[in-house]
Write an enzyme that holds these catalytic residues in place. Structure first.
Site, PDB file in Angstrom:
ATOM      1  N   SER A   5       0.788  -0.925   0.051  1.00  0.00           N
ATOM      2  CA  SER A   5       0.388   0.209  -0.227  1.00  0.00           C
ATOM      3  C   SER A   5       1.130   0.871  -0.358  1.00  0.00           C
ATOM      4  O   SER A   5       1.891   1.268   0.609  1.00  0.00           O
ATOM      5  CB  SER A   5      -0.890   0.245   1.426  1.00  0.00           C
ATOM      6  OG  SER A   5      -2.082   0.980   1.427  1.00  0.00           O
ATOM      7  N   GLU A   6       0.702   2.314  -1.154  1.00  0.00           N
ATOM      8  CA  GLU A   6       1.449   2.641  -0.964  1.00  0.00           C
ATOM      9  C   GLU A   6       2.469   4.498  -0.628  1.00  0.00           C
ATOM     10  O   GLU A   6       2.781   5.032  -0.036  1.00  0.00           O
ATOM     11  CB  GLU A   6       1.661   3.926  -2.429  1.00  0.00           C
ATOM     12  CG  GLU A   6      -0.083   4.652  -3.208  1.00  0.00           C
ATOM     13  CD  GLU A   6      -0.603   3.852  -3.546  1.00  0.00           C
ATOM     14  OE1 GLU A   6      -0.746   3.165  -2.814  1.00  0.00           O
ATOM     15  OE2 GLU A   6      -2.414   4.533  -3.880  1.00  0.00           O
ATOM     16  N   ASN A   7       1.322   4.522   1.164  1.00  0.00           N
ATOM     17  CA  ASN A   7       1.009   5.655   1.932  1.00  0.00           C
ATOM     18  C   ASN A   7       1.909   4.700   3.105  1.00  0.00           C
ATOM     19  O   ASN A   7       2.624   5.547   3.996  1.00  0.00           O
ATOM     20  CB  ASN A   7       0.122   5.043   2.319  1.00  0.00           C
ATOM     21  CG  ASN A   7      -0.310   4.396   2.845  1.00  0.00           C
ATOM     22  OD1 ASN A   7      -0.119   2.711   2.715  1.00  0.00           O
ATOM     23  ND2 ASN A   7      -0.935   3.965   4.632  1.00  0.00           N
ATOM     24  N   GLY A   8       2.808   3.603   2.823  1.00  0.00           N
ATOM     25  CA  GLY A   8       4.277   3.071   3.381  1.00  0.00           C
ATOM     26  C   GLY A   8       3.699   1.800   3.855  1.00  0.00           C
ATOM     27  O   GLY A   8       4.148   2.090   4.806  1.00  0.00           O
TER      28      GLY A   8
ATOM     29  N   SER B 123       8.475   3.894   0.085  1.00  0.00           N
ATOM     30  CA  SER B 123       7.605   2.058  -0.526  1.00  0.00           C
ATOM     31  C   SER B 123       7.717   3.611  -2.514  1.00  0.00           C
ATOM     32  O   SER B 123       7.506   2.705  -2.895  1.00  0.00           O
ATOM     33  CB  SER B 123       5.753   3.833  -0.118  1.00  0.00           C
ATOM     34  OG  SER B 123       5.303   3.573  -0.893  1.00  0.00           O
TER      35      SER B 123
END
Lengths: 218, 233
Positions: free
Chosen positions: A46-49, A88
């Protein structure tokens, strides 16, 4: 019959492989997580980290500091890692994610994708979509084949501002599984009960139709 | 010793020196890991003409959204801003300028800014409106666009724990843009849930070393949830 959202996700899930790191976009792509075969281990990024996203939390588990890129509360699986947004996107841009699944408004025969902006309507932003399509080699676009008004979303040339240029090779729609190569769409599979004629009618860009187009298997 | 004591005890002191027309870089993703009380302090101060750099702009009535109420933000640099009506109104009326930036590019702009790298090349946005007017260079046969780094007069950050040296640890996905923002401010202000004694944070587990941090303040947080999603147990 056109595929339901769930069937679409199910068809995309057939492209997963054991040991894949996968980024799933918001909407239909998110549903793909429900169809990972039990025999397979897949890690969701998930690209928020967050690498190793788990299911939604129970009421007791809910934690405001634990969300996904859709800002939904989630959990982390055992073996997950959490990191900054720069880390990320280093994973994403650096080509370390094995499969990216995202939605779109339009795709064209050159592999261009438009998914973030409709001029004249409110522009909310591209979020991480431009980085995802620029960084991934293996991308699947999921969308309906045509708009509610019957206008094709598979075009000779995207009419909307692009999210990425020449980056899409696979599209799963509610009617068909299509690959993009050599400046053409290639019809690989059709949804059960959907005729080749129907797909041809709703595909505006040049479509190569082989003699035999198998139905999708579920 | 006082030279390394970065703890301040009032929000006035925490944001002292912020003036009109400055650039503020804010950590957070949606409402997760946002410096809620530092934002409130900016609202209280009434500072105007701000350029705010943050992945999102909060929601109506919470987070950075509250700085729109008195039109304190002149320009917003963000990747996604769809969550508030006030934002939409001010954008459409021309009172607010917005520079939409891909999320990974935004993160890297902050990282580069803090690391003394003035610009970098990325494939992200090439062939899209984001690439318009930007220098293009080919590396190994692929086109990349040049993106410039961002630094701020202030960076406002939310962390979980700090010591008085300004060493920081973030909690879960509340990390997000915070460590990047922390490096990119001329003055970096951090609000935390807990201040611990030096030595309590394991040196090798520190996310942000204190060298980047100028001020630390202990806060209490609402931690509002934007999308409450649950499964039945």
């Amino acid at each position: 019959m056109a595929l339901t959202r769930e069937q679409l996700a199910q068809r995309v899930a057939q492209e997963l492989e054991d040991g894949f790191y996968v980024n799933l976009g918001i909407g239909i792509p998110t549903l793909v997580a429900n169809y990972v075969p039990d025999s397979m281990e897949v890690m969701l990024q998930s690209e928020n980290g967050l690498l190793g996203m788990g299911p939604f939390p129970t009421d007791e588990e809910i934690d405001a500091d634990m969300i996904n890129a859709g800002k939904q509360t989630v959990t982390a699986i055992d073996g997950a890692s959490i990191f900054s947004s720069a880390e990320s996107f280093a994973m994403i841009r650096g080509g370390h994610v094995d499969l990216t699944v995202l939605g779109a408004f339009e795709v064209d025969v050159s592999g261009n994708i438009a998914s973030w902006m409709i001029p004249g309507k409110l522009i909310k932003g591209m979020g991480g979509a431009m980085d995802l399509v620029a960084g991934a080699d293996n991308i699947i676009v999921t969308m309906t084949h045509a708009s509610k008004h019957g206008e094709s979303k598979l075009l000779a040339s995207c009419s909307l501002p692009l999210t990425g240029a020449a980056c899409i090779k696979k599209v799963v729609t509610d009617l068909a599984y299509i690959e993009i190569a050599d400046g053409k769409f290639w019809l690989r599979e059709r949804a059960p009960g959907v005729s080749v004629e129907e797909i041809v009618k709703l595909t505006a860009g040049e479509l190569v139709v082989p003699d035999h187009v198998p139905e999708m298997q579920f | 010793m006082a030279g390394f004591n970065k703890v301040v005890t009032s929000y006035e002191d925490a944001m002292a020196g912020l003036g009109d027309n400055m650039t503020v870089i804010a950590g957070g993703f949606g409402l997760c890991g946002i410096p809620e009380n530092l934002i409130t302090q900016i609202k209280t101060m009434g500072t105007r003409g701000l350029t705010v750099v943050s992945n999102n702009c909060g929601i109506d009535g919470f987070g950075l959204g509250i700085l729109l109420e008195d039109r304190q933000i002149k320009k917003m640099v963000a990747s996604y801003v769809g969550e508030n009506k006030l934002f939409e109104e001010q954008l459409l009326s021309g009172e607010l300028e917005v520079e939409l930036t891909p999320q990974g590019t935004l993160a890297e702009k902050m990282r580069a800014g803090g690391a003394g790298i003035p610009a970098f090349y990325t494939a992200t946005g090439f062939g899209t409106p984001v690439g318009d007017g930007k220098e293009v260079r080919e590396f190994n046969g692929r086109p990349y666009i040049m993106e410039e780094a961002i630094t701020g007069d202030f960076a406002i950050v939310k962390a979980w724990k700090a010591d008085r040296y300004g060493n920081l640890v973030y909690r879960h996905t509340a990390q997000n843009f915070n460590p990047l923002a922390a490096t990119a401010g001329k003055i970096t202000v951090v609000e935390v849930e807990e201040i611990v004694e030096p030595g309590e944070l394991e040196p090798s587990q520190i996310h942000t070393p204190g060298i980047y941090v100028d001020r630390v303040i202990l806060g209490s947080f609402e931690k509002r949830i934007e999308q409450r999603t649950v499964r039945t147990a």
